[in-house]
Design an enzyme around this catalytic site. Structure first.
Site, short mmCIF file in Angstrom:
data_model
loop_
_atom_site.label_atom_id
_atom_site.label_comp_id
_atom_site.label_asym_id
_atom_site.label_seq_id
_atom_site.Cartn_x
_atom_site.Cartn_y
_atom_site.Cartn_z
N GLY A 169 0.86 -1.16 -0.12
CA GLY A 169 0.03 0.04 0.11
C GLY A 169 0.77 1.24 -0.05
O GLY A 169 2.09 1.19 -0.48
N GLY A 170 0.38 2.22 0.79
CA GLY A 170 1.20 3.50 0.77
C GLY A 170 2.56 3.17 1.38
O GLY A 170 3.44 4.09 1.06
N GLY A 404 24.03 8.77 -31.63
CA GLY A 404 23.48 9.38 -30.61
C GLY A 404 23.88 9.14 -29.37
O GLY A 404 24.33 10.08 -28.23
N ALA A 405 24.45 7.66 -29.22
CA ALA A 405 24.99 7.09 -27.85
C ALA A 405 26.31 7.45 -27.79
O ALA A 405 26.48 7.67 -26.43
CB ALA A 405 24.84 5.53 -28.18
#
Length: 508
Positions: A169-170, A404-405
Site C-alpha cells: 500500500g502507501g 547518438g549513444a
C-alpha cells in the site's frame, strides 16, 4: 532514587521485549531477525543510542487503550557504521505487525529531521503490515509526514531502505523515494495492492513473490537495487555499501587508506579487446583492473545488465562507475539501461561523487517495442543526467561509440572533463557497413566491401575525433588507472555551476 531506577529498567525491558517472547519466536521461525537484532548487526557494537523508547500510541478506539507497547512498533535512534554517524529506524513486526500509527510515524520523522539537521545518512529497516487500521486517517497522515521528509532529504543526505518483510500500500512509497533499496529473497515484498486484491479486480492469479518479491524487483521492475539471501547478508551488504557514501551533499566523499599504487599498470588490458568487432568481452574486467584492489559494489546487477553501475575507489576515494557491457545485448542503450544509469548519475552528481564512464556502445536499441515504449524520452533521461552533472567526469572509450549513444555517454560535448580513448576505439555516426549502404547505393558486393574497408580505415579509429579535440588523448589501455587517478587529482577542486533555476524539468 532506587525505586525510580527500578521503574526505568522495567520500562526499558518492556520496550526491548516488543510484542513479547511468543511473537519474537514466531519472527525467528520465519527466518527473520527482530528489529533490535537487525540493528545489532547493522551498527558498530555498542554504538546504538535509542530515542523515544517509551513512546506509546494515542488511539482511543477499538479497545486500543488496553493494548499499549513501549516504542509503538519501531526502534529509532542513531549509531555508527565503521565509526561514521548514521540515523536509523527499524520497524518491529512483533508489535501490531509493525503497523504504522501516528506516534510510530512521529518517531521516524524525528530521526529524519535530526539527520538533516546534523548531516548524516538515514537507513530505514522496513517490516510492516502497513497503516494501523484502528487509527484511520491519523495513520495515513503519519505516512504523508514521512513522505514529505523523504523528499526534503533527497539529495541532501543519502537514504537507504532495507525491506525485510511486507511493505504494501502507501508504505511502499517512502522506500521508493529513497536513494537505494535492498530486499531479502522469500521474506520481503513490495506492492501497492496484494495478490488477493489483484485477483478480485483483474482476475489474475499471482503469488506474493511473483508480484513484489526481491527477485521480481531487482530483475524486472528496477524498484530494488539488490536482492539478498537473508537478513544477515542484507545488513552486512548495507554496512559495506555505507562505506562508499558521503555523509551529506557537502561533506565530500569518504576516503580510506589503500596500498594499491595510483600508477599501477595493467598490461593485460592491452590485449583485452578481441580482434573481431562482433566478439564481446567482459567490461567488469576493465572496471576491476582500474579500481583500488579491484573492489566494486554493483547496483542492480541483474536488471538492464547491458549497462553497469556501481561504486568503487581510486586512491581511496569513492567514484561512481557507469559502463556499457558488451556481454549483454552488445552493450546497446535501451529503455531500461537509460533509466538505470540516469538515476545513478543523478545520485552521484547530487552527492559530489566523481563519475568514471567506460564506453563501448553500438547505439540505441532499434525496434517497435523500444519506440512504442518511449525510448526517445527514456534515452533523454540519461542524456539530461550527464549534461546537468557538474561533478568531475572522466570518460574512457574502449571500443565502439556510435551515433547518438556516443553523445549520451559523457562525451566532451556534455561537459566531459577528460575524455580518453583506447587505440581500439571506433567513434562514428554508425558502423561501416550501415554507413556504406546509405552513402553508396546500388554497389556490387565487391565494391561494397571495398567502400566498407575505406570507411573503416577513415573513421573506425579515435583519431578523427581526437583531431577535432573531442578526445583529449588516445591512451595505452594499460595506463587507464594511472590516467584516471591523475585526472581525479586535477579535478578535485573543479568548480562548475548550472544557471540558476528552482529545479530542472528532466523528462520523467
Amino acid at each position: 532514587m532506587s525505586a525510580n531506577v527500578a521503574e526505568m529498567e522495567k520500562r526499558r525491558e518492556a520496550a526491548r521485549m516488543g510484542g513479547g517472547q511468543r511473537r519474537i519466536d514466531a519472527q525467528h521461525a520465519k527466518g527473520k531477525l527482530t528489529a533490535r537484532e537487525r540493528l545489532d548487526i547493522l551498527l558498530d557494537e555498542g554504538s546504538f543510542e535509542e530515542i523515544d523508547a517509551y513512546v506509546e500510541h494515542n488511539c482511543v478506539d477499538f479497545g486500543m487503550p488496553e493494548q499499549t507497547v513501549p516504542g509503538d512498533g519501531v526502534v529509532t535512534g542513531s549509531g555508527t557504521i565503521n565509526g561514521r554517524l548514521v540515523y536509523v529506524f527499524s520497524q518491529d513486526f512483533t508489535v501490531f505487525g509493525g503497523a504504522v500509527s501516528e506516534r510510530h510515524a512521529m518517531k521516524i520523522c524525528k530521526i529524519m529531521d535530526t539527520a538533516l539537521k546534523v548531516g548524516a545518512p538515514v537507513i530505514g529497516i522496513n517490516d510492516s503490515g502497513g497503516a494501523r487500521i484502528q487509527e484511520g486517517v491519523a495513520s495515513l497522515g503519519g505516512y504523508a509526514e514521512i513522505f514529505q521528509r523523504n523528499v526534503l532529504a533527497s539529495g541532501v543526505v543519502p537514504q537507504l531502505s532495507l525491506i525485510m518483510g511486507p511493505c504494501a500500500g502507501g508504505a511502499v512509497y517512502s522506500p521508493a523515494m529513497t536513494d537505494f533499496i535492498f530486499m531479502v529473497k522469500d521474506s520481503s515484498y513490495m506492492f501497492v495492492t496484494g495478490p488477493d486484491v489483484v485477483k478480485t479486480v483483474t482476475n489474475e492469479i499471482v503469488t506474493q513473490e511473483e508480484l513484489g518479491g526481491a527477485v521480481t524487483h531487482s530483475t524486472k521492475t528496477s524498484v530494488a537495487d539488490l536482492a539478498c539471501e537473508n537478513d544477515i547478508e542484507a545488513l552486512l551488504m548495507a554496512r559495506e555499501f555505507f562505506d562508499y557514501l558521503p555523509l551529506t551533499n557537502r561533506s565530500g566523499v569518504p576516503e580510506r587508506p589503500t596500498a594499491d599504487a595510483w600508477d599501477r599498470l595493467e598490461p593485460s588490458l592491452d590485449t583485452l579487446i578481441p580482434a573481431s568487432a562482433n566478439q564481446p568481452y567482459d567490461m567488469h574486467e576493465v572496471i576491476a583492473k582500474t579500481l583500488d584492489e579491484g573492489e566494486f559494489f554493483e547496483i542492480q546487477p541483474k536488471h538492464a545488465a547491458n549497462i553497469i553501475c556501481g561504486f568503487g575507489r581510486i586512491e581511496g576515494k569513492t567514484v561512481g562507475v557507469v559502463a556499457n557491457q558488451p556481454m549483454v545485448l552488445a552493450g546497446v542503450l535501451d529503455i531500461n539501461s537509460s533509466k538505470k544509469a540516469a538515476r545513478f548519475v543523478r545520485f552521484c552528481d547530487a552527492f559530489e561523487i566523481p563519475i568514471v564512464t567506460f564506453v563501448d556502445v553500438p547505439g540505441f536499441l532499434p525496434g517497435t517495442a523500444q519506440e512504442l515504449g518511449g525510448i526517445i524520452k527514456h534515452g533523454a533521461k540519461l542524456l539530461f543526467a550527464y549534461a546537468e552533472a557538474t561533478v568531475p567526469k572522466i570518460t574512457v572509450i574502449t571500443r565502439k561509440a556510435y551515433g547518438g549513444a556516443y553523445d549520451v555517454m559523457a562525451s566532451k560535448h556534455l561537459r566531459g572533463d577528460l575524455n580518453y580513448a583506447w587505440p581500439t576505439a571506433e567513434i562514428a555516426v554508425m558502423g561501416a557497413k550501415g554507413a556504406v549502404e546509405i552513402i553508396f547505393r546500388g554497389l556490387s558486393t565487391e565494391e561494397q566491401a571495398q567502400k566498407t574497408k575505406e570507411y573503416e580505415d577513415r573513421f573506425a579509429n579515435p583519431f578523427v575525433a581526437a583531431s577535432k579535440g573531442f578526445i583529449d588523448e588516445v591512451i595505452h589501455p594499460h595506463s587507464t588507472r594511472r590516467r584516471i587517478a591523475l585526472g581525479l587529482r586535477k579535478l578535485r577542486n573543479k568548480s562548475l555551476e548550472n544557471p540558476w533555476k528552482k529545479h530542472d524539468n528532466i523528462p520523467l
